[in-house]
Scaffold this motif. Structure first.
Motif, mmCIF file in Angstrom:
data_model
loop_
_atom_site.group_PDB
_atom_site.id
_atom_site.type_symbol
_atom_site.label_atom_id
_atom_site.label_comp_id
_atom_site.label_asym_id
_atom_site.label_seq_id
_atom_site.Cartn_x
_atom_site.Cartn_y
_atom_site.Cartn_z
ATOM 1 N N TRP A 85 77.926 10.144 -59.885
ATOM 2 C CA TRP A 85 77.111 9.185 -60.642
ATOM 3 C C TRP A 85 75.624 9.528 -60.498
ATOM 4 N N PHE A 124 82.988 1.660 -61.005
ATOM 5 C CA PHE A 124 83.236 3.018 -61.498
ATOM 6 C C PHE A 124 84.459 3.048 -62.415
ATOM 7 N N GLN A 125 85.509 2.325 -62.045
ATOM 8 C CA GLN A 125 86.712 2.268 -62.878
ATOM 9 C C GLN A 125 86.398 1.611 -64.222
ATOM 10 N N GLN A 128 84.234 3.922 -66.479
ATOM 11 C CA GLN A 128 85.027 4.997 -67.077
ATOM 12 C C GLN A 128 85.832 4.491 -68.268
ATOM 13 N N ARG A 129 86.360 3.289 -68.172
ATOM 14 C CA ARG A 129 87.110 2.703 -69.304
ATOM 15 C C ARG A 129 86.178 2.349 -70.449
ATOM 16 N N ARG A 132 84.362 5.451 -71.886
ATOM 17 C CA ARG A 132 85.284 6.572 -72.173
ATOM 18 C C ARG A 132 84.787 7.889 -71.576
ATOM 19 N N MET A 133 84.543 7.829 -70.297
ATOM 20 C CA MET A 133 84.089 9.024 -69.587
ATOM 21 C C MET A 133 84.871 9.160 -68.300
ATOM 22 N N THR A 134 84.782 10.315 -67.708
ATOM 23 C CA THR A 134 85.485 10.587 -66.465
ATOM 24 C C THR A 134 84.462 11.048 -65.432
ATOM 25 N N LEU A 135 84.519 10.444 -64.281
ATOM 26 C CA LEU A 135 83.638 10.870 -63.193
ATOM 27 C C LEU A 135 84.379 11.912 -62.368
ATOM 28 N N ARG A 136 84.063 13.161 -62.611
ATOM 29 C CA ARG A 136 84.659 14.294 -61.871
ATOM 30 C C ARG A 136 83.600 15.292 -61.517
#
Length: 136
Positions: A85, A124-125, A128-129, A132-136
């Motif tokens: 983040w 964070f969850q 992401q919803r 529409r993104m992914t924390l990787r």
């Protein structure tokens, strides 16, 4: 033709009126006042205020209940997610600065307690919803 249309509209109006009389009024999301979610640990003087619309509803309806995860699990996930983040906050040319606005000062060596870790992880969850993104 005009008479048929009139009776069709009259029939629809009567049906809508009857259905509104028999069913309780549903409250839309726009009618619910969204309160900020405060994540804090008074003994550590640590506080995060989340003003993202929908997070309260997410916590109350979609998120796993308090106690579902262990504090160790939440801490491990937050140790992983916070640096991702923060790197996105630091790079507004690649990542939307309207989403990634503030650095999160999270030190993995400090015990922030269950509530702080639970709400931070769930934010964070939620993000992401919602985005529409992914924390990787």
């Amino acid at each position: 033709m005009k008479t048929k249309l009139y009776y069709i509209f009259l029939g629809l109006a009567i049906i809508l009126f009857i259905s509104n009389c028999n069913t309780p009024k549903k409250i839309s999301n726009s009618e619910i006042k969204e309160e900020p979610v405060v994540i804090k640990n008074d003994s550590l003087e640590y506080e995060i205020i989340i003003l993202d619309i929908g997070f309260n509803q997410y916590l109350n309806t979609i998120a796993q209940p308090v106690g579902y995860y262990t504090q160790a699990y939440l801490e491990n996930r937050n140790r992983f997610l916070v640096p991702i983040w923060n790197s996105r906050v630091s790079d507004p040319t690649r990542f939307n600065p309207n989403i990634y606005q503030n650095i999160i000062d999270y030190n993995a060596n400090i015990n922030y307690g269950y509530d702080v870790n639970y709400k931070l992880f769930n934010y964070f969850q939620f993000a992401q919803r919602k985005y529409r993104m992914t924390l990787r």
